[in-house]
Design a protein around this motif. Structure first.
Motif, PDB file in Angstrom:
ATOM      1  N   ALA A 197      -0.437  13.767   5.019  1.00 59.84           N
ATOM      2  CA  ALA A 197      -1.101  13.188   5.945  1.00 59.84           C
ATOM      3  C   ALA A 197      -0.448  11.969   6.198  1.00 59.84           C
ATOM      4  O   ALA A 197      -0.435  11.077   7.415  1.00 59.84           O
ATOM      5  CB  ALA A 197      -2.637  12.908   5.698  1.00 59.84           C
ATOM      6  N   VAL A 198      -0.083  11.204   5.271  1.00 66.64           N
ATOM      7  CA  VAL A 198       0.675   9.699   5.270  1.00 66.64           C
ATOM      8  C   VAL A 198       1.837   9.837   6.177  1.00 66.64           C
ATOM      9  O   VAL A 198       2.081   9.039   7.169  1.00 66.64           O
ATOM     10  CB  VAL A 198       1.036   9.379   3.923  1.00 66.64           C
ATOM     11  N   LEU A 199       2.614  11.078   5.712  1.00 70.14           N
ATOM     12  CA  LEU A 199       3.844  11.242   6.710  1.00 70.14           C
ATOM     13  C   LEU A 199       3.609  11.616   8.051  1.00 70.14           C
ATOM     14  O   LEU A 199       4.156  10.999   8.812  1.00 70.14           O
ATOM     15  CB  LEU A 199       4.657  12.670   6.176  1.00 70.14           C
ATOM     16  N   ASP A 200       2.389  12.315   8.406  1.00 68.95           N
ATOM     17  CA  ASP A 200       2.174  12.570   9.934  1.00 68.95           C
ATOM     18  C   ASP A 200       1.667  11.200  10.414  1.00 68.95           C
ATOM     19  O   ASP A 200       1.991  11.180  11.502  1.00 68.95           O
ATOM     20  CB  ASP A 200       0.874  13.556   9.875  1.00 68.95           C
ATOM     21  N   ARG A 201       1.105  10.200   9.833  1.00 64.55           N
ATOM     22  CA  ARG A 201       0.734   8.978  10.396  1.00 64.55           C
ATOM     23  C   ARG A 201       1.863   8.338  10.718  1.00 64.55           C
ATOM     24  O   ARG A 201       1.852   7.526  11.782  1.00 64.55           O
ATOM     25  CB  ARG A 201      -0.245   8.347   9.450  1.00 64.55           C
ATOM     26  N   LEU A 202       2.969   8.534   9.807  1.00 63.01           N
ATOM     27  CA  LEU A 202       4.279   7.542  10.181  1.00 63.01           C
ATOM     28  C   LEU A 202       5.158   8.473  11.131  1.00 63.01           C
ATOM     29  O   LEU A 202       6.113   7.890  11.268  1.00 63.01           O
ATOM     30  CB  LEU A 202       4.916   7.552   8.737  1.00 63.01           C
ATOM     31  N   GLY A 203       4.726   9.712  11.492  1.00 59.73           N
ATOM     32  CA  GLY A 203       5.443  10.450  12.695  1.00 59.73           C
ATOM     33  C   GLY A 203       6.953  11.166  12.003  1.00 59.73           C
ATOM     34  O   GLY A 203       7.695  11.273  12.433  1.00 59.73           O
ATOM     35  N   ARG A 204       6.843  11.418  10.474  1.00 60.13           N
ATOM     36  CA  ARG A 204       7.808  11.818   9.729  1.00 60.13           C
ATOM     37  C   ARG A 204       7.621  13.428   9.527  1.00 60.13           C
ATOM     38  O   ARG A 204       6.519  13.917   9.211  1.00 60.13           O
ATOM     39  CB  ARG A 204       7.839  11.337   8.486  1.00 60.13           C
TER      40      ARG A 204
ATOM     41  N   ARG B 195       0.931  -1.130  -0.109  1.00 61.48           N
ATOM     42  CA  ARG B 195      -0.107  -0.008  -0.018  1.00 61.48           C
ATOM     43  C   ARG B 195       0.975   1.190   0.120  1.00 61.48           C
ATOM     44  O   ARG B 195       2.094   1.281   0.361  1.00 61.48           O
ATOM     45  CB  ARG B 195      -0.809  -0.062   1.248  1.00 61.48           C
ATOM     46  N   LEU B 196       0.299   2.275  -0.152  1.00 57.40           N
ATOM     47  CA  LEU B 196       1.150   3.627  -0.618  1.00 57.40           C
ATOM     48  C   LEU B 196       1.712   3.788   0.879  1.00 57.40           C
ATOM     49  O   LEU B 196       2.789   4.321   0.962  1.00 57.40           O
ATOM     50  CB  LEU B 196       0.188   4.893  -0.871  1.00 57.40           C
ATOM     51  N   GLU B 197       1.148   3.754   1.893  1.00 59.37           N
ATOM     52  CA  GLU B 197       1.628   4.018   3.142  1.00 59.37           C
ATOM     53  C   GLU B 197       2.857   3.176   3.448  1.00 59.37           C
ATOM     54  O   GLU B 197       4.041   3.707   4.093  1.00 59.37           O
ATOM     55  CB  GLU B 197       0.677   4.123   4.320  1.00 59.37           C
ATOM     56  N   GLU B 198       3.009   2.053   3.178  1.00 61.28           N
ATOM     57  CA  GLU B 198       4.067   0.930   3.397  1.00 61.28           C
ATOM     58  C   GLU B 198       5.270   1.470   2.529  1.00 61.28           C
ATOM     59  O   GLU B 198       6.292   1.697   2.864  1.00 61.28           O
ATOM     60  CB  GLU B 198       3.663  -0.281   2.979  1.00 61.28           C
ATOM     61  N   LEU B 199       4.778   1.975   0.992  1.00 62.21           N
ATOM     62  CA  LEU B 199       5.951   2.323   0.439  1.00 62.21           C
ATOM     63  C   LEU B 199       6.349   3.755   0.696  1.00 62.21           C
ATOM     64  O   LEU B 199       7.813   3.551   0.727  1.00 62.21           O
ATOM     65  CB  LEU B 199       5.504   2.420  -1.309  1.00 62.21           C
ATOM     66  N   VAL B 200       6.029   4.507   1.118  1.00 57.39           N
ATOM     67  CA  VAL B 200       6.370   5.864   1.894  1.00 57.39           C
ATOM     68  C   VAL B 200       7.283   5.562   2.911  1.00 57.39           C
ATOM     69  O   VAL B 200       8.466   6.020   3.028  1.00 57.39           O
ATOM     70  CB  VAL B 200       5.305   6.755   2.188  1.00 57.39           C
ATOM     71  N   GLU B 201       6.817   4.756   3.799  1.00 53.23           N
ATOM     72  CA  GLU B 201       7.726   4.371   5.001  1.00 53.23           C
ATOM     73  C   GLU B 201       8.789   3.743   4.490  1.00 53.23           C
ATOM     74  O   GLU B 201      10.226   3.996   5.220  1.00 53.23           O
ATOM     75  CB  GLU B 201       6.778   3.362   6.108  1.00 53.23           C
TER      76      GLU B 201
ATOM     77  N   SER C 114      -7.603   5.365  -5.873  1.00 52.29           N
ATOM     78  CA  SER C 114      -9.177   5.171  -5.760  1.00 52.29           C
ATOM     79  C   SER C 114      -9.706   5.039  -4.286  1.00 52.29           C
ATOM     80  O   SER C 114     -10.489   5.204  -3.844  1.00 52.29           O
ATOM     81  CB  SER C 114      -9.196   3.592  -6.417  1.00 52.29           C
ATOM     82  N   GLU C 115      -8.655   5.098  -3.441  1.00 49.59           N
ATOM     83  CA  GLU C 115      -8.912   5.170  -2.011  1.00 49.59           C
ATOM     84  C   GLU C 115      -9.058   6.582  -1.286  1.00 49.59           C
ATOM     85  O   GLU C 115      -9.187   6.752  -0.015  1.00 49.59           O
ATOM     86  CB  GLU C 115      -8.017   4.165  -1.149  1.00 49.59           C
ATOM     87  N   ARG C 116      -8.933   7.481  -1.960  1.00 54.08           N
ATOM     88  CA  ARG C 116      -8.810   8.766  -1.919  1.00 54.08           C
ATOM     89  C   ARG C 116      -7.769   9.217  -1.033  1.00 54.08           C
ATOM     90  O   ARG C 116      -7.754  10.271  -0.315  1.00 54.08           O
ATOM     91  CB  ARG C 116     -10.251   9.413  -1.479  1.00 54.08           C
ATOM     92  N   VAL C 117      -6.645   8.518  -0.994  1.00 52.70           N
ATOM     93  CA  VAL C 117      -5.470   8.918  -0.144  1.00 52.70           C
ATOM     94  C   VAL C 117      -4.696   9.984  -1.123  1.00 52.70           C
ATOM     95  O   VAL C 117      -3.936  10.837  -0.416  1.00 52.70           O
ATOM     96  CB  VAL C 117      -4.408   7.735   0.234  1.00 52.70           C
ATOM     97  N   LEU C 118      -4.800  10.045  -2.257  1.00 51.67           N
ATOM     98  CA  LEU C 118      -4.285  10.988  -3.234  1.00 51.67           C
ATOM     99  C   LEU C 118      -5.484  11.739  -4.114  1.00 51.67           C
ATOM    100  O   LEU C 118      -6.528  10.805  -4.239  1.00 51.67           O
ATOM    101  CB  LEU C 118      -3.270  10.375  -4.245  1.00 51.67           C
ATOM    102  N   PRO C 119      -5.574  12.702  -4.733  1.00 48.47           N
ATOM    103  CA  PRO C 119      -6.428  13.367  -5.530  1.00 48.47           C
ATOM    104  C   PRO C 119      -6.811  12.632  -6.587  1.00 48.47           C
ATOM    105  O   PRO C 119      -6.001  11.658  -7.180  1.00 48.47           O
ATOM    106  CB  PRO C 119      -6.025  14.503  -5.943  1.00 48.47           C
ATOM    107  N   ALA C 120      -8.030  12.515  -6.976  1.00 44.23           N
ATOM    108  CA  ALA C 120      -8.424  11.466  -8.159  1.00 44.23           C
ATOM    109  C   ALA C 120      -7.804  11.866  -9.606  1.00 44.23           C
ATOM    110  O   ALA C 120      -7.640  11.078 -10.249  1.00 44.23           O
ATOM    111  CB  ALA C 120      -9.872  11.814  -8.357  1.00 44.23           C
ATOM    112  N   ASN C 121      -7.219  13.008  -9.630  1.00 42.62           N
ATOM    113  CA  ASN C 121      -6.444  13.524 -10.776  1.00 42.62           C
ATOM    114  C   ASN C 121      -5.155  13.078 -10.715  1.00 42.62           C
ATOM    115  O   ASN C 121      -4.160  13.561 -11.932  1.00 42.62           O
ATOM    116  CB  ASN C 121      -6.729  14.803 -11.190  1.00 42.62           C
ATOM    117  N   THR C 122      -4.490  12.423 -10.014  1.00 47.16           N
ATOM    118  CA  THR C 122      -3.007  12.236  -9.616  1.00 47.16           C
ATOM    119  C   THR C 122      -2.683  11.354 -10.949  1.00 47.16           C
ATOM    120  O   THR C 122      -3.351  10.328 -11.212  1.00 47.16           O
ATOM    121  CB  THR C 122      -2.708  11.558  -8.330  1.00 47.16           C
ATOM    122  N   ASP C 123      -1.616  11.815 -11.777  1.00 46.03           N
ATOM    123  CA  ASP C 123      -1.112  10.934 -12.780  1.00 46.03           C
ATOM    124  C   ASP C 123      -0.086  10.057 -12.099  1.00 46.03           C
ATOM    125  O   ASP C 123       0.999  10.657 -11.863  1.00 46.03           O
ATOM    126  CB  ASP C 123      -0.724  11.855 -13.769  1.00 46.03           C
TER     127      ASP C 123
END
Length: 209
Positions: free
Chosen positions: A202-209, A87-93, A150-159
């Motif tokens: 928001a993802v980085l905040d959840r990861l404490g970054r 998932r995106l959060e795992e990849l970012v971490e 699709s899960e709205r973690v990123l904007p719908a128009n993200t390429d």
């Protein structure tokens, strides 16, 4: 027309011989670039014959591309990467935790400079690396971005492709064009800043970054 990457044939390979050759090829490539990397030099440093290399790789471009790919695989293996399932959060971490250290340990600045400098004179090297290593990882990254969209973690128009280009371009600019050596902490801070600009605050905040 896209040129297909040739694969060597012949006797079964010994893994330790492959490793010695690829380590030697990468070391020489980092020191001297594409033009300074020859089968003869690699054979001498690896302690093998040129025939041993010829049985494995049809060209220097393919040999160096495989050495670059092995370096990338080792970095990802150390981080426990399984891109197709992430998932995106795992990849970012993973990127934030392991990326900056790998870039410093593997002298990414010099490596990027050598690869970029090979573009005019060794297009097959760049093409081989892209087809065999970069393209599959970019496809996996794009799938992760699409799921996040699709899960709205990123904007719908993200390429997904542009997202990767912006991320990669920002990190290359930092490592390759800005003067001065870059340490792990500085690269990590820059990576987090770029990710925030790309909408992942928001993802980085959840990861404490």
């Amino acid at each position: 027309m896209t040129r297909k990457v040739k694969r060597g044939t012949g006797r079964p390979r010994r893994q330790e011989t492959d490793v010695a050759i690829l380590d030697a090829a990468l070391s020489i490539f980092l020191q001297a670039g594409f033009e300074g990397t020859s089968f003869e030099q690699v054979a001498r440093r690896a302690g093998v014959s040129r025939a041993t290399i010829y049985r494995r790789w049809a060209s220097r471009e393919e040999m160096i591309a495989r050495a670059l790919g092995r370096l990338k695989e080792e970095s990802e293996e150390g981080a426990g990467a399984r891109w197709e399932k992430m998932r995106l959060e795992e990849l970012v971490e993973m990127m934030v935790e392991y990326g900056p250290k790998a870039w410093v340990d593997n002298d990414a600045r010099r490596l990027l400079a050598r690869v970029a400098g090979s573009v005019p004179d060794a297009p097959l090297l760049v093409q081989t690396f892209w087809e065999v290593y970069a393209a599959p990882r970019r496809a996996a990254f794009s799938a992760i971005v699409e799921r996040a969209r699709s899960e709205r973690v990123l904007p719908a128009n993200t390429d997904p492709e542009l997202f990767q280009a912006m991320l990669g371009g920002a990190m290359m600019h930092k490592m390759l064009l800005e003067p001065g050596e870059k340490g792990e902490a500085e690269l990590r801070a820059h990576l987090c800043a770029v990710l925030r600009q790309l909408g992942l605050g928001a993802v980085l905040d959840r990861l404490g970054r």
